[in-house]
Design an enzyme around this catalytic site. Structure first.
Site: not given
Length: 356
Positions: A61-64
């Site tokens: 989920v970090y920066s998609a």
């Protein structure tokens, strides 16, 4: 660098690890954290490895997904020198299989992470949050499949409550599945809730803590002072309402104590806050982040020395909060305290191996 066993496992991790949440910089939240590209990330990885920091933590989920991509590019050609930790479970989209920890979701999430990271295995794979809609048996059976396939080596969780983690461990034991060895948790001088339930559970069950946001969502960087406005450029201007809450008086009381000890030791406020965490029971590794080389080197200065017992006691006192129920009787009432004496409620420290 000191290396510690991660929970009740054979995996040794450095006492400081690197969080790649600043890699990628996509979206309003992670864009505020940092926008490190592959070239910058490679330099930060160089500095980490020189200092003995070998564990790098990220999440889908970090920066998609961009954080995993940038980390993969930064460690390319030296995968055997690093440990990679990533997480999945939080929403990556609005589709029915874009979130959660169902079998289909986990199998896809791991394959996607391997592709983005450019590797054939993940050293530590963690569930980013508890999924109340998926049976624990399904989650653990899927993780068992992934371990047996060699795609992941160890499993852990993040942001679980005590009953959620204990239920998962008991279910794993009942079915012969791999046990979680790590719990990635929020823990700091201004957020000590971990100590009430999760720390004793971790010690009893052999689950090591990987600490996220050890500087209290950027509040213990040394830039926030009583009666002063937030400094220009602070990410708290944009993200304060998304981080762990903290009472102002508690924050300023802790900062005052940190400032006092900084003058005594010649160390910075962040270094003292990180060093305090490294003395805490069950803490296997503290995850540090950095948007640039100067920040990283500053945080790396938290190791190689120790606070004096009297200084630790002052920080303990400044950061103390009243115990919540059902713990307050054990702190305040003699009858309950006799059943659970302090030496049993406050577990002994983490054994460590010091290398280089």
């Amino acid at each position: 660098m000191e290396y510690r066993q991660l929970g009740a496992s054979g995996l040794r991790v450095p006492q400081l690890s690197f969080g790649a949440g600043t890699f990628g910089g996509r979206g309003p939240l992670f864009g505020a954290w940092g926008t490190t590209d592959a070239a910058e990330a490679r330099r930060l990885v160089d500095i980490c490895l020189d200092a003995g920091v070998t564990l790098f933590d990220t999440a889908d989920v970090y920066s998609a997904g961009a954080s995993e991509e940038v980390l993969g590019a930064a460690v390319k050609g030296r995968r055997d020198q690093v440990l990679i930790s990533t997480k999945a479970g939080l929403p990556m989209g609005d589709g029915p299989t874009d979130w959660g920890t169902s079998r289909s979701r986990l199998l896809k999430a791991v394959d996607d992470a391997l592709r983005r990271l450019g590797t054939d295995h993940i050293d530590l794979f963690q569930l980013h949050g508890f999924d109340a809609g998926t049976p624990i048996e399904e989650v653990l059976a899927t993780l068992d499949t992934l371990v047996r396939s060699g795609k992941i080596r160890y499993t852990g969780v993040s942001n679980f409550s005590g009953w959620q983690l204990m239920n998962s461990l008991a279910t794993a034991d009942r079915h012969g599945h791999p046990r979680h060895i790590a719990h990635q948790v929020y823990y700091s001088l201004i957020g000590r809730d971990y100590e009430w339930e999760l720390m004793p559970l971790g010690r009893d069950q052999g689950v090591g803590a990987l600490v996220w946001s050890p500087l209290g969502w950027g509040r213990l960087t040394g830039k926030i002072r009583r009666g002063a406005p937030l400094p220009d450029g602070s990410r708290l201007h944009r993200t304060a309402d998304q981080g762990p809450p903290v009472a102002e008086e508690l924050l300023y009381r802790v900062v005052d104590a940190l400032d006092e000890i900084a003058r005594e030791t010649g160390r910075s406020v962040p270094q003292i806050a990180l060093n305090w965490l490294l003395q805490r029971p069950t803490v296997s590794s503290v995850i540090i982040g950095a948007r640039n080389e100067a920040q990283l080197r500053q945080n790396l200065g938290a190791v190689g020395w120790s606070l004096a017992p009297e200084q630790i006691a002052r920080l303990d006192a400044a950061s103390a909060r009243p115990a919540p129920y059902p713990y307050f009787p054990y702190e305040r009432q003699e009858g309950f305290a006799r059943l659970n004496p302090p030496m049993l409620r406050r577990p002994a420290g983490q054994d460590a191996v010091v290398l280089g």
